[in-house]
Scaffold this active site. Structure first.
Site, PDB file in Angstrom:
ATOM      1  N   ARG A  75     -33.069  58.080  -2.664  1.00 29.52           N
ATOM      2  CA  ARG A  75     -31.715  58.213  -3.115  1.00 29.52           C
ATOM      3  C   ARG A  75     -30.491  56.973  -2.557  1.00 29.52           C
ATOM      4  NH1 ARG A  75     -29.621  63.179   1.305  1.00 29.52           N
ATOM      5  NH2 ARG A  75     -27.894  63.641   0.104  1.00 29.52           N
ATOM      6  N   HIS A  76     -29.590  58.080  -3.533  1.00 32.52           N
ATOM      7  CA  HIS A  76     -28.123  57.284  -3.447  1.00 32.52           C
ATOM      8  C   HIS A  76     -28.597  57.233  -1.044  1.00 32.52           C
ATOM      9  CE1 HIS A  76     -25.678  60.701  -3.133  1.00 32.52           C
ATOM     10  NE2 HIS A  76     -26.658  61.439  -3.580  1.00 32.52           N
TER      11      HIS A  76
ATOM     12  N   ARG B 152     -22.354  56.672  -7.586  1.00 36.31           N
ATOM     13  CA  ARG B 152     -23.248  56.625  -6.415  1.00 36.31           C
ATOM     14  C   ARG B 152     -24.281  56.048  -6.581  1.00 36.31           C
ATOM     15  NH1 ARG B 152     -22.596  62.051  -7.752  1.00 36.31           N
ATOM     16  NH2 ARG B 152     -24.049  63.728  -7.458  1.00 36.31           N
TER      17      ARG B 152
ATOM     18  N   GLU C 156     -28.204  63.716 -11.318  1.00 33.86           N
ATOM     19  CA  GLU C 156     -28.434  64.598 -10.387  1.00 33.86           C
ATOM     20  C   GLU C 156     -28.274  65.933 -11.285  1.00 33.86           C
ATOM     21  OE1 GLU C 156     -29.012  65.862  -8.093  1.00 33.86           O
ATOM     22  OE2 GLU C 156     -28.622  66.055  -6.389  1.00 33.86           O
TER      23      GLU C 156
END
Length: 199
Positions: free
Chosen positions: A13-14, A68, A92
């Site tokens: 995940r970022h 991101r 996302e």
């Protein structure tokens, strides 16, 4: 349900963003990594490099095209130098007009739509957002196309769907899966393991 357990994925995940830190849902909008998010990406890059240092198999990096995730990828790839490409199917989930809003703002401006919702199922109540089925469809298509070990740099909600589909979980269990930004999930041989930085 089709099984994806023969796939091998390092799911990242970022790092934390400004909007993460204030509880604003980003969806397919964007905000920059915080200093903490930059440090998280550095740490994840370090442990990921350690995890794959002796690999004798091809590994590709797939990066969500959202800012991101690309910012996180630019940090990770200082530690892990592998072929990479942007992959929109791991972007996302979008909440449509709710992207960029807090839970409080949504509840105020769209009165009644969150009635009875909880911390997990409110995402898919947006009147113009992506549906659970459509989000799963694009993730399934991506999973089906994987043929080599893959490092996926994605997002919180999409990461839940990736792990849930991999494990064959029902919707509710998918949405309750934990998310983290200080490590990554290793999906291999039908199991999911969280790998975190240790001091």
């Amino acid at each position: 349900m089709k099984s994806f357990r023969n796939k091998s994925i390092y799911l990242v995940r970022h790092g934390e963003t400004v909007w993460n830190s204030v509880g604003r849902f980003q969806g397919q909008l964007n905000s920059a990594l915080t200093q903490r998010g930059i440090e998280q990406a550095e740490q994840v890059g370090t442990i990921l490099a350690q995890e794959i240092k002796d690999h004798s198999f091809p590994i590709n990096i797939h990066i969500s095209p959202l800012g991101r995730a690309r910012e996180t990828a630019s940090i990770l790839t200082r530690h892990v130098d592998l072929p990479s490409r942007e992959e929109p199917r791991i972007s996302e989930v979008t909440l449509g007009s709710w992207d960029g809003m807090t839970h409080y703002e949504i509840d105020t401006e769209y009165s009644g739509l969150l009635t009875g919702a909880d911390a997990f199922d409110w995402y898919f109540r947006s009147p113009d957002g992506e549906t659970f089925d459509s989000a799963c469809a694009r993730v399934k298509a991506w999973l089906s196309d994987l043929s080599v070990y893959t490092i996926a740099i994605s997002h919180g909600l999409t990461g839940r769907l990736i792990r849930g589909l991999y494990l064959g979980l029902p919707m509710r269990e998918m949405l309750e899966l934990p998310v983290s930004q200080n490590g990554f999930f290793k999906l291999h041989n039908g199991s999911v393991e969280f790998m975190a930085y240790k001091d």
